[in-house]
Each structure stands twice: as structure tokens, then as C-alpha cells.
Design a protein around this motif. Structure first.
Motif, short mmCIF file in Angstrom:
data_model
loop_
_atom_site.label_atom_id
_atom_site.label_comp_id
_atom_site.label_asym_id
_atom_site.label_seq_id
_atom_site.Cartn_x
_atom_site.Cartn_y
_atom_site.Cartn_z
N CYS A 35 -19.54 -83.21 -5.46
CA CYS A 35 -18.55 -83.80 -6.37
C CYS A 35 -17.14 -83.75 -5.81
N SER A 36 -16.86 -82.80 -4.94
CA SER A 36 -15.50 -82.70 -4.40
C SER A 36 -15.15 -83.90 -3.52
N LYS A 37 -16.16 -84.65 -3.12
CA LYS A 37 -15.93 -85.85 -2.30
C LYS A 37 -15.73 -87.10 -3.14
N TRP A 38 -15.82 -86.97 -4.46
CA TRP A 38 -15.63 -88.12 -5.33
C TRP A 38 -14.14 -88.43 -5.48
N ASP A 39 -13.84 -89.67 -5.76
CA ASP A 39 -12.46 -90.12 -5.95
C ASP A 39 -12.11 -89.97 -7.43
N PHE A 40 -11.38 -88.91 -7.75
CA PHE A 40 -11.10 -88.59 -9.15
C PHE A 40 -10.12 -89.58 -9.78
N ALA A 41 -9.27 -90.18 -8.98
CA ALA A 41 -8.35 -91.19 -9.53
C ALA A 41 -9.14 -92.39 -10.05
N HIS A 65 -22.46 -88.90 -15.87
CA HIS A 65 -22.78 -88.25 -14.58
C HIS A 65 -21.52 -87.70 -13.92
N ALA A 66 -20.43 -88.46 -14.00
CA ALA A 66 -19.18 -88.04 -13.36
C ALA A 66 -18.64 -86.75 -13.98
N ARG A 67 -18.97 -86.49 -15.23
CA ARG A 67 -18.51 -85.25 -15.88
C ARG A 67 -19.03 -84.01 -15.17
N ARG A 68 -20.09 -84.16 -14.38
CA ARG A 68 -20.62 -83.02 -13.62
C ARG A 68 -19.53 -82.41 -12.73
N ALA A 69 -18.62 -83.24 -12.25
CA ALA A 69 -17.54 -82.74 -11.40
C ALA A 69 -16.60 -81.82 -12.17
N PHE A 70 -16.57 -81.96 -13.47
CA PHE A 70 -15.66 -81.16 -14.30
C PHE A 70 -16.39 -80.05 -15.04
N ASP A 71 -17.61 -80.34 -15.52
CA ASP A 71 -18.37 -79.39 -16.33
C ASP A 71 -19.41 -78.62 -15.52
N GLY A 72 -19.77 -79.13 -14.35
CA GLY A 72 -20.79 -78.49 -13.53
C GLY A 72 -22.21 -78.86 -13.91
N GLU A 92 -25.82 -86.91 8.98
CA GLU A 92 -26.84 -87.55 9.82
C GLU A 92 -27.07 -89.00 9.46
N GLY A 93 -26.37 -89.47 8.44
CA GLY A 93 -26.52 -90.87 8.03
C GLY A 93 -27.56 -91.08 6.95
N ALA A 94 -28.10 -90.00 6.38
CA ALA A 94 -29.10 -90.12 5.32
C ALA A 94 -28.41 -90.26 3.96
N MET A 95 -29.03 -91.03 3.10
CA MET A 95 -28.56 -91.19 1.73
C MET A 95 -28.54 -89.84 1.01
N VAL A 96 -27.56 -89.66 0.16
CA VAL A 96 -27.50 -88.48 -0.70
C VAL A 96 -27.58 -88.98 -2.14
N PRO A 97 -28.67 -88.64 -2.86
CA PRO A 97 -28.80 -89.09 -4.25
C PRO A 97 -27.65 -88.54 -5.11
N LEU A 98 -27.35 -89.25 -6.17
CA LEU A 98 -26.26 -88.87 -7.07
C LEU A 98 -26.36 -87.41 -7.50
N SER A 99 -27.56 -86.96 -7.84
CA SER A 99 -27.73 -85.60 -8.35
C SER A 99 -27.42 -84.53 -7.31
N GLN A 100 -27.43 -84.90 -6.03
CA GLN A 100 -27.19 -83.93 -4.95
C GLN A 100 -25.84 -84.13 -4.26
N GLN A 101 -25.05 -85.09 -4.72
CA GLN A 101 -23.77 -85.35 -4.08
C GLN A 101 -22.77 -84.23 -4.32
N ALA A 140 -18.82 -96.54 -9.45
CA ALA A 140 -19.67 -96.67 -8.27
C ALA A 140 -18.85 -96.42 -7.00
N ARG A 141 -17.68 -96.99 -6.94
CA ARG A 141 -16.82 -96.82 -5.76
C ARG A 141 -16.27 -95.41 -5.65
N SER A 142 -16.16 -94.70 -6.76
CA SER A 142 -15.62 -93.34 -6.73
C SER A 142 -16.51 -92.39 -5.94
N ARG A 143 -17.76 -92.73 -5.78
CA ARG A 143 -18.70 -91.84 -5.09
C ARG A 143 -18.98 -92.26 -3.65
N ALA A 144 -18.27 -93.25 -3.15
CA ALA A 144 -18.54 -93.79 -1.81
C ALA A 144 -18.51 -92.71 -0.73
#
Length: 192
Positions: free
Chosen positions: A45-51, A82-89, A34-43, A23-27
């Protein structure tokens, strides 16, 4: 994470720690400029914390070695898929659906069933998702924004724009936080 450190042999503690890390990896990707929420499916991935994702994966491997599964491990497995999307697309929706089937058996609740209905829609189509939503206790979910948002999404995907707007209006009437409100308002405007 402290629980996992205190109970390193307890698989559910490891699963909970992994869930928190995921959960914290996607903060950094949850809100747009603009301050609007971005749903998981539209985030983005390059902004995720891979560590953090990698650390969560390691915790899940340690939990699996214990040979006992629980709800936190299943929830973390869903998020890790879901996080695998960052690696597999892509997201393996079939795997996510199977995990929700397990979670529903472990922790039956209308909210888990609602999430499963959305995943079912990814696998079998929006009509199947709507059918699954229709089987839920609507009166118990009337005050749950996710229920109305899910209905709106599936109704829009089946071309029922008027009904989708009404569902979004019901979600907006439940006073969502600012980021979610902005996203819901944009979704509603897109339906015109």
C-alpha cells in the motif's frame, strides 16, 4: 477525467473518473522486481498514490450528493473500499460483498458473479466461493483466465492442490501477458 470535467453534475461520469483514478493509484505496486504481477490483495500500500485516492474519494462524495447510483459508482466504491486497506490495514469484505450484490443487480454478468464469488469466499469461506463458482456458466467462462485463476485459488484454499494446478494450467494455456504468466507460474510452483 475529462468526462467528469465536462459532466460535473452526472454522477456516473464522476464514478467513472473515480474508478480510473483508483486504478491508476495502484500503478506503482502492480508489478514486482522480477516483472511478475502483484494481485491487489498482496500489493504494498505504501506504493499507492494517495493523492489520486483522495481525489477519487472526493469525486465519489460529489457523485453521492446527486442521489442517483449507477454501476460505475458501485465499481468505484468497491475499489475505494479496497483502498481503505492503506489506512485501516484491512479490507471490509462484508461491505465489498454488499457492493457486489448491488453491482450484480445493476449489471448482471458472469464476470461480476465471479468476482462476487471470490469476495463471498473471504466472508464465508472458500467452500462457499466454490459453490458460487459452480453455479456460473463454466462453458461461457472457459476462455476467461480470471475464472480459472479464481477456481485455482479456491481449490488451493480447500486443499485440492491437484485440481488447483489443473485450473492454473488452464489459465496459462490462455496465453496471459508476461507479468501475469510469471505470477501464475509462481502460484503453480508453490502448489507442489
Amino acid at each position: 477525467l475529462l468526462v467528469a470535467e465536462l459532466l460535473p453534475e452526472e454522477p456516473e461520469a464522476l464514478g467513472l473518473a473515480a474508478l480510473a483514478l483508483l486504478a491508476r493509484s495502484r500503478a506503482g505496486a502492480r508489478v514486482d522486481g522480477e516483472g511478475a504481477m502483484v494481485p491487489l490483495s498482496q500489493q504494498d500500500c505504501s506504493k499507492w498514490d494517495f493523492a489520486r485516492i483522495e481525489r477519487a474519494r472526493g469525486l465519489m462524495e460529489a457523485a453521492a450528493r446527486a442521489g442517483r447510483s449507477g454501476a460505475y459508482q458501485v465499481m468505484a466504491a468497491i475499489q475505494l473500499t479496497h483502498a481503505r486497506r492503506a489506512f485501516d490495514g484491512a479490507v471490509d469484505w462484508g461491505a465489498v460483498l454488499r457492493l457486489y450484490d448491488v453491482l450484480l443487480a445493476l449489471r448482471p454478468s458472469p464476470m461480476v458473479a465471479l468476482s462476487r464469488a471470490l469476495v463471498l469466499a473471504q466472508v464465508e469461506g472458500a467452500e462457499a466461493g466454490l459453490t458460487a463458482l459452480a453455479a456460473l456458466p463454466a462453458e461461457r467462462l472457459a476462455l476467461a483466465r480470471p475464472y480459472h485463476v479464481a477456481r485455482a485459488d479456491l481449490l488451493a484454499r480447500t486443499g485440492q492442490a491437484v485440481e488447483a494446478k489443473a485450473a492454473l494450467d488452464a489459465a496459462l494455456a490462455l496465453d496471459p501477458p508476461r507479468a501475469e504468466r510469471l505470477w501464475l507460474e509462481a502460484r503453480r510452483a508453490a502448489l507442489t
